[in-house]
Design an enzyme around this catalytic site. Structure first.
Site, PDB file in Angstrom:
ATOM      1  N   TYR A 148     -11.980  17.325  19.555  1.00  0.00           N
ATOM      2  CA  TYR A 148     -10.563  16.988  19.449  1.00  0.00           C
ATOM      3  C   TYR A 148     -10.111  16.502  18.076  1.00  0.00           C
ATOM      4  O   TYR A 148      -8.978  16.750  17.668  1.00  0.00           O
ATOM      5  CB  TYR A 148     -10.187  15.991  20.545  1.00  0.00           C
ATOM      6  CG  TYR A 148     -10.609  16.502  21.886  1.00  0.00           C
ATOM      7  CD1 TYR A 148     -10.009  17.628  22.435  1.00  0.00           C
ATOM      8  CD2 TYR A 148     -11.668  15.912  22.582  1.00  0.00           C
ATOM      9  CE1 TYR A 148     -10.430  18.149  23.650  1.00  0.00           C
ATOM     10  CE2 TYR A 148     -12.096  16.419  23.790  1.00  0.00           C
ATOM     11  CZ  TYR A 148     -11.477  17.540  24.326  1.00  0.00           C
ATOM     12  OH  TYR A 148     -11.908  18.051  25.514  1.00  0.00           O
TER      13      TYR A 148
ATOM     14  N   HIS B 204      -6.151  -1.020  10.344  1.00  0.00           N
ATOM     15  CA  HIS B 204      -7.479  -1.578  10.093  1.00  0.00           C
ATOM     16  C   HIS B 204      -8.277  -1.556  11.398  1.00  0.00           C
ATOM     17  O   HIS B 204      -8.966  -2.505  11.732  1.00  0.00           O
ATOM     18  CB  HIS B 204      -7.369  -3.014   9.568  1.00  0.00           C
ATOM     19  CG  HIS B 204      -6.680  -3.127   8.249  1.00  0.00           C
ATOM     20  ND1 HIS B 204      -6.517  -4.336   7.608  1.00  0.00           N
ATOM     21  CD2 HIS B 204      -6.123  -2.203   7.439  1.00  0.00           C
ATOM     22  CE1 HIS B 204      -5.876  -4.139   6.461  1.00  0.00           C
ATOM     23  NE2 HIS B 204      -5.624  -2.853   6.346  1.00  0.00           N
TER      24      HIS B 204
ATOM     25  N   HIS C  93      -1.361   3.812   8.514  1.00  0.00           N
ATOM     26  CA  HIS C  93      -2.589   3.163   8.039  1.00  0.00           C
ATOM     27  C   HIS C  93      -2.828   1.913   8.878  1.00  0.00           C
ATOM     28  O   HIS C  93      -1.950   1.063   9.003  1.00  0.00           O
ATOM     29  CB  HIS C  93      -2.457   2.780   6.566  1.00  0.00           C
ATOM     30  CG  HIS C  93      -3.524   1.863   6.074  1.00  0.00           C
ATOM     31  ND1 HIS C  93      -4.868   2.077   6.310  1.00  0.00           N
ATOM     32  CD2 HIS C  93      -3.448   0.714   5.368  1.00  0.00           C
ATOM     33  CE1 HIS C  93      -5.569   1.091   5.752  1.00  0.00           C
ATOM     34  NE2 HIS C  93      -4.726   0.250   5.179  1.00  0.00           N
TER      35      HIS C  93
ATOM     36  N   GLU D 128       0.810  -1.219   0.000  1.00  0.00           N
ATOM     37  CA  GLU D 128       0.000   0.000   0.000  1.00  0.00           C
ATOM     38  C   GLU D 128       0.844   1.272   0.000  1.00  0.00           C
ATOM     39  O   GLU D 128       0.354   2.355   0.303  1.00  0.00           O
ATOM     40  CB  GLU D 128      -0.996  -0.047   1.160  1.00  0.00           C
ATOM     41  CG  GLU D 128      -2.024  -1.144   0.915  1.00  0.00           C
ATOM     42  CD  GLU D 128      -3.085  -1.288   1.969  1.00  0.00           C
ATOM     43  OE1 GLU D 128      -4.242  -1.489   1.581  1.00  0.00           O
ATOM     44  OE2 GLU D 128      -2.765  -1.217   3.166  1.00  0.00           O
TER      45      GLU D 128
END
Length: 197
Positions: free
Chosen positions: A121, A96, A94, A75
């Site tokens: 926030y 999941h 990144h 990725e």
């Protein structure tokens, strides 16, 4: 190894292990990178955040050309799209993470600002979170969809996949990712309880 690069690698390993130990990633499902000079250091393909070591980062050029022996995460184009967006971006993470993925299934989310500001926030730390339509992980279709929306938001949520968050530094990206996931968790719990959409 120069001192600044060593510090960035140490911070990256700490971030990876912290995310894994607190259940924000599992297996080899996450990747992260940081910019150092005119190079990018990114987690190698198949690495696990829970066992991350400095040598588990591999070096690539700003055009994606591998510069060291290990294969980069598949990725990597997501990361490069963000580095190309702004020279101020120094790191990308990144994952999941569960709450973000759950939230991505909610119908009718706004494309350029998909996580509600139930607390202040997320906007303070990151800004807006764009929703990227589902495409197969690691596919050119995903990378194309991401590039098409990269300038419209500050952070991103890949539908049915997970967040992609940039930051000026490694710790800045980490803090923004934490805020995104917590905001998604709050939004999901309120949505599930039927209190707010």
């Amino acid at each position: 190894m120069e001192e600044e690069l060593k510090k960035k690698l140490e911070e990256s390993v700490w971030v990876c292990r912290s995310l894994f130990e607190r259940g924000k990633t599992s297996g080899s499902s996450a990747n992260m990178s940081f910019r150092h000079g005119d190079r990018i250091w990114i987690t190698a393909s198949g690495t696990c955040f829970g066992t991350m070591k400095e040598e588990d980062f591999t070096e690539i050029a700003l055009d994606g050309t591998p510069l060291s022996g290990r294969k980069p995460s598949k990725e990597w184009p997501l990361h490069l799209a963000l580095y190309e967006k702004s020279p101020q971006i120094g790191a990308v993470i990144h994952t999941h993470s569960t709450a973000s993925v759950l939230w991505s299934f909610v119908p009718g989310l706004r494309e350029t600002d998909c996580i509600p500001a139930h607390t202040p926030y997320l906007k303070m730390k990151l800004g807006t979170v764009g929703l990227i339509p589902y495409e197969k992980p690691g596919s050119e279709e995903l990378f194309s969809a991401f590039r098409a929306r990269v300038n419209a938001s500050d952070g991103f949520l890949l539908k049915q996949h997970g967040p992609v968050v940039p930051g000026r530094t490694i710790m800045d990206a980490f803090g923004s990712l934490e805020e995104l996931e917590e905001s998604a968790r709050i939004a999901w719990e309120l949505y599930r309880a039927g209190i707010l959409a």
